[in-house]
Design a protein around this motif. Structure first.
Motif, PDB file in Angstrom:
ATOM      1  N   ILE A   5      -5.027   6.541  -0.363  1.00 46.08           N
ATOM      2  CA  ILE A   5      -5.286   6.272  -1.763  1.00 46.08           C
ATOM      3  C   ILE A   5      -3.996   5.794  -2.421  1.00 46.08           C
ATOM      4  O   ILE A   5      -2.899   5.991  -1.891  1.00 46.08           O
ATOM      5  CB  ILE A   5      -5.813   7.524  -2.485  1.00 46.08           C
ATOM      6  CG1 ILE A   5      -4.821   8.694  -2.365  1.00 46.08           C
ATOM      7  CG2 ILE A   5      -7.185   7.918  -1.953  1.00 46.08           C
ATOM      8  CD1 ILE A   5      -5.209   9.935  -3.133  1.00 46.08           C
ATOM      9  N   THR A   6      -4.124   5.158  -3.581  1.00 40.96           N
ATOM     10  CA  THR A   6      -2.966   4.780  -4.376  1.00 40.96           C
ATOM     11  C   THR A   6      -2.784   5.826  -5.469  1.00 40.96           C
ATOM     12  O   THR A   6      -3.735   6.139  -6.188  1.00 40.96           O
ATOM     13  CB  THR A   6      -3.147   3.391  -5.006  1.00 40.96           C
ATOM     14  OG1 THR A   6      -3.277   2.415  -3.961  1.00 40.96           O
ATOM     15  CG2 THR A   6      -1.940   3.017  -5.853  1.00 40.96           C
TER      16      THR A   6
ATOM     17  N   LYS B  77     -23.834   8.716  -5.833  1.00 44.11           N
ATOM     18  CA  LYS B  77     -23.406   7.851  -6.934  1.00 44.11           C
ATOM     19  C   LYS B  77     -22.573   6.687  -6.406  1.00 44.11           C
ATOM     20  O   LYS B  77     -21.747   6.864  -5.512  1.00 44.11           O
ATOM     21  CB  LYS B  77     -22.572   8.661  -7.935  1.00 44.11           C
ATOM     22  CG  LYS B  77     -22.304   7.973  -9.258  1.00 44.11           C
ATOM     23  CD  LYS B  77     -21.626   8.951 -10.218  1.00 44.11           C
ATOM     24  CE  LYS B  77     -21.443   8.339 -11.584  1.00 44.11           C
ATOM     25  NZ  LYS B  77     -20.804   9.294 -12.528  1.00 44.11           N
ATOM     26  N   ASN B  78     -22.785   5.510  -6.967  1.00 44.50           N
ATOM     27  CA  ASN B  78     -21.976   4.354  -6.590  1.00 44.50           C
ATOM     28  C   ASN B  78     -20.497   4.648  -6.856  1.00 44.50           C
ATOM     29  O   ASN B  78     -20.140   5.213  -7.891  1.00 44.50           O
ATOM     30  CB  ASN B  78     -22.390   3.121  -7.393  1.00 44.50           C
ATOM     31  CG  ASN B  78     -23.723   2.559  -6.959  1.00 44.50           C
ATOM     32  OD1 ASN B  78     -24.205   2.856  -5.867  1.00 44.50           O
ATOM     33  ND2 ASN B  78     -24.343   1.751  -7.805  1.00 44.50           N
ATOM     34  N   GLY B  79     -19.663   4.240  -5.921  1.00 44.68           N
ATOM     35  CA  GLY B  79     -18.225   4.409  -6.075  1.00 44.68           C
ATOM     36  C   GLY B  79     -17.669   5.695  -5.507  1.00 44.68           C
ATOM     37  O   GLY B  79     -16.446   5.872  -5.444  1.00 44.68           O
TER      38      GLY B  79
ATOM     39  N   SER C 223     -13.955   7.639  -5.006  1.00 45.43           N
ATOM     40  CA  SER C 223     -13.619   8.719  -5.942  1.00 45.43           C
ATOM     41  C   SER C 223     -13.746  10.102  -5.321  1.00 45.43           C
ATOM     42  O   SER C 223     -13.020  11.026  -5.707  1.00 45.43           O
ATOM     43  CB  SER C 223     -14.470   8.614  -7.207  1.00 45.43           C
ATOM     44  OG  SER C 223     -15.846   8.657  -6.922  1.00 45.43           O
ATOM     45  N   LEU C 224     -14.634  10.273  -4.340  1.00 42.83           N
ATOM     46  CA  LEU C 224     -14.691  11.556  -3.639  1.00 42.83           C
ATOM     47  C   LEU C 224     -13.397  11.813  -2.872  1.00 42.83           C
ATOM     48  O   LEU C 224     -12.954  12.963  -2.757  1.00 42.83           O
ATOM     49  CB  LEU C 224     -15.867  11.594  -2.661  1.00 42.83           C
ATOM     50  CG  LEU C 224     -17.259  11.888  -3.226  1.00 42.83           C
ATOM     51  CD1 LEU C 224     -18.305  11.789  -2.127  1.00 42.83           C
ATOM     52  CD2 LEU C 224     -17.322  13.268  -3.888  1.00 42.83           C
ATOM     53  N   ILE C 225     -12.798  10.756  -2.349  1.00 39.79           N
ATOM     54  CA  ILE C 225     -11.547  10.913  -1.607  1.00 39.79           C
ATOM     55  C   ILE C 225     -10.431  11.346  -2.558  1.00 39.79           C
ATOM     56  O   ILE C 225      -9.621  12.218  -2.231  1.00 39.79           O
ATOM     57  CB  ILE C 225     -11.180   9.613  -0.877  1.00 39.79           C
ATOM     58  CG1 ILE C 225     -12.295   9.205   0.091  1.00 39.79           C
ATOM     59  CG2 ILE C 225      -9.862   9.766  -0.135  1.00 39.79           C
ATOM     60  CD1 ILE C 225     -12.644  10.254   1.125  1.00 39.79           C
ATOM     61  N   LYS C 226     -10.404  10.762  -3.756  1.00 34.90           N
ATOM     62  CA  LYS C 226      -9.390  11.176  -4.729  1.00 34.90           C
ATOM     63  C   LYS C 226      -9.623  12.616  -5.195  1.00 34.90           C
ATOM     64  O   LYS C 226      -8.673  13.381  -5.386  1.00 34.90           O
ATOM     65  CB  LYS C 226      -9.362  10.218  -5.915  1.00 34.90           C
ATOM     66  CG  LYS C 226      -8.546   8.959  -5.629  1.00 34.90           C
ATOM     67  CD  LYS C 226      -7.826   8.443  -6.841  1.00 34.90           C
ATOM     68  CE  LYS C 226      -6.582   7.659  -6.449  1.00 34.90           C
ATOM     69  NZ  LYS C 226      -5.931   7.013  -7.605  1.00 34.90           N
TER      70      LYS C 226
ATOM     71  N   VAL D   3      -9.385   8.003 -10.241  1.00 32.93           N
ATOM     72  CA  VAL D   3      -9.672   6.587 -10.027  1.00 32.93           C
ATOM     73  C   VAL D   3      -9.625   5.847 -11.363  1.00 32.93           C
ATOM     74  O   VAL D   3      -9.708   6.460 -12.425  1.00 32.93           O
ATOM     75  CB  VAL D   3     -11.061   6.388  -9.378  1.00 32.93           C
ATOM     76  CG1 VAL D   3     -11.085   6.918  -7.966  1.00 32.93           C
ATOM     77  CG2 VAL D   3     -12.157   7.031 -10.225  1.00 32.93           C
ATOM     78  N   ARG D   4      -9.489   4.559 -11.293  1.00 34.28           N
ATOM     79  CA  ARG D   4      -9.547   3.717 -12.488  1.00 34.28           C
ATOM     80  C   ARG D   4     -10.944   3.140 -12.649  1.00 34.28           C
ATOM     81  O   ARG D   4     -11.645   2.875 -11.666  1.00 34.28           O
ATOM     82  CB  ARG D   4      -8.533   2.571 -12.384  1.00 34.28           C
ATOM     83  CG  ARG D   4      -7.082   3.012 -12.566  1.00 34.28           C
ATOM     84  CD  ARG D   4      -6.128   1.855 -12.362  1.00 34.28           C
ATOM     85  NE  ARG D   4      -4.755   2.243 -12.697  1.00 34.28           N
ATOM     86  CZ  ARG D   4      -3.692   1.498 -12.453  1.00 34.28           C
ATOM     87  NH1 ARG D   4      -3.828   0.307 -11.861  1.00 34.28           N
ATOM     88  NH2 ARG D   4      -2.482   1.911 -12.796  1.00 34.28           N
TER      89      ARG D   4
END
Length: 309
Positions: free
Chosen positions: A21-22, A258-260, A264-267, A280-281
């Motif tokens: 991730i960033t 959910k889309n995305g 976002s689960l990784i973050k 996430v952004r």
């Protein structure tokens, strides 16, 4: 480029590929310090290569200045211990400029994303890829997914016209089409599994000769991700089945809510394990409290079952 092409291709064909991730701070700004720490943490966990500013790294949400920081930090921290590969894409002029930034930073190869939010025919996607790949001296892996999917005809054509086109990352999960490409184009390219949570079809990938895949889950369960990959490659089907049932199937079911969530689960998971990279952004959104709690249960339960902290 201080690593040889043979070394880069070897890393793509044998070993677990990591997609960090960033890192953003609590204001949503790029956090160079925690990002540098994350890259070192990845390398210490014996990844075969590091892909920065990828899909899991929210490439499309990064500014050009942030991208430049990302690639410079990654190459400095890794220091040629393994290949560093960075994403490029968006428009043709953007991708060419990003490739120049990456090359100047000492990145070893590029991962070319499809055009951003543009529906396009296969001949147009081919011309897009060709223009970008021919603009750089760096080796390039094409990410075959979404609106930029190339069939066998165009993958073969791209391989013929671009000598520095070295690999295909599959983001479709279409095993029939991928097998067609592999059997037709052969060892001219390296092949990487690249669907979200690629472990879920890693056995199918391996059966047709795709030995490696991108592991976003490495960000939240590095020891388990390594155990899964080691078990897969050694033919320990019992362990592969156990980990798949205990961790990857529940994770994929949660991801589908959910889309995305593939990002976002990784973050959210990074926060759970004490390796926060911020939120996430937009247009991505963080998981709900309920979904985050379910994710924590999945991570804790799987780590406990297999003896990891």
């Amino acid at each position: 480029m201080s690593l040889t092409l043979a070394q880069i291709k070897a890393s793509l064909e044998d070993g677990l590929l990591s997609f960090p991730i960033t890192d953003f701070n609590n204001k949503g700004e790029f956090n160079p310090d925690t990002f540098a720490d994350r890259i070192e943490w990845f390398v210490q966990h014996k990844v075969s290569s590091v892909f920065v500013a990828g899909g899991t790294g929210e490439f499309f949400s990064l500014s050009k200045q942030e991208y430049e920081q990302v690639v410079n930090i990654a190459t400095k921290v890794v220091n040629d211990r393994v290949p560093v590969i960075s994403g490029v894409g968006k428009s043709i002029p953007d991708a060419i400029e990003y490739a120049k930034i990456a090359e100047k930073a000492g990145v070893h190869a590029l991962l070319l994303f499809p055009p951003y939010l543009t529906e396009c025919p296969k001949d147009g996607a081919y011309e897009y890829a060709k223009a970008i790949i021919q603009s750089t001296s760096l080796p390039v892996i094409y990410y075959n997914r979404a609106n930029g999917v190339l069939n066998t005809q165009y993958v073969a054509k791209l391989a013929e016209s671009c000598k520095n086109f070295i690999g295909l990352k599959d983001g479709t999960g279409n095993i029939q089409e991928l097998n067609d490409i592999i059997k037709t184009v052969g060892k001219r390219l390296s092949y990487i599994g690249g669907v979200p949570t690629a472990e879920i079809i890693a056995e199918a990938y391996l059966a047709i000769g795709v030995n490696t895949y991108s592991s976003a889950a490495f960000n939240i369960t590095p020891d388990l991700a390594n155990l899964f990959y080691k078990s897969l490659r050694s033919g320990d089907t019992e362990m592969v089945t156990r980990i798949t049932k205990s961790f990857y199937i529940p994770l994929v079911r949660l991801r589908e809510r959910k889309n995305g969530y593939a990002v976002s689960l990784i973050k959210a998971g990074a926060k759970i394990i004490g390796k926060s990279g911020g939120d996430v952004r937009a247009p991505l959104t963080m998981p709900t409290k309920e979904d985050t709690a379910d994710l924590e249960k999945i991570i804790r339960s799987a780590n406990a079952e297999f003896g990891f902290k």
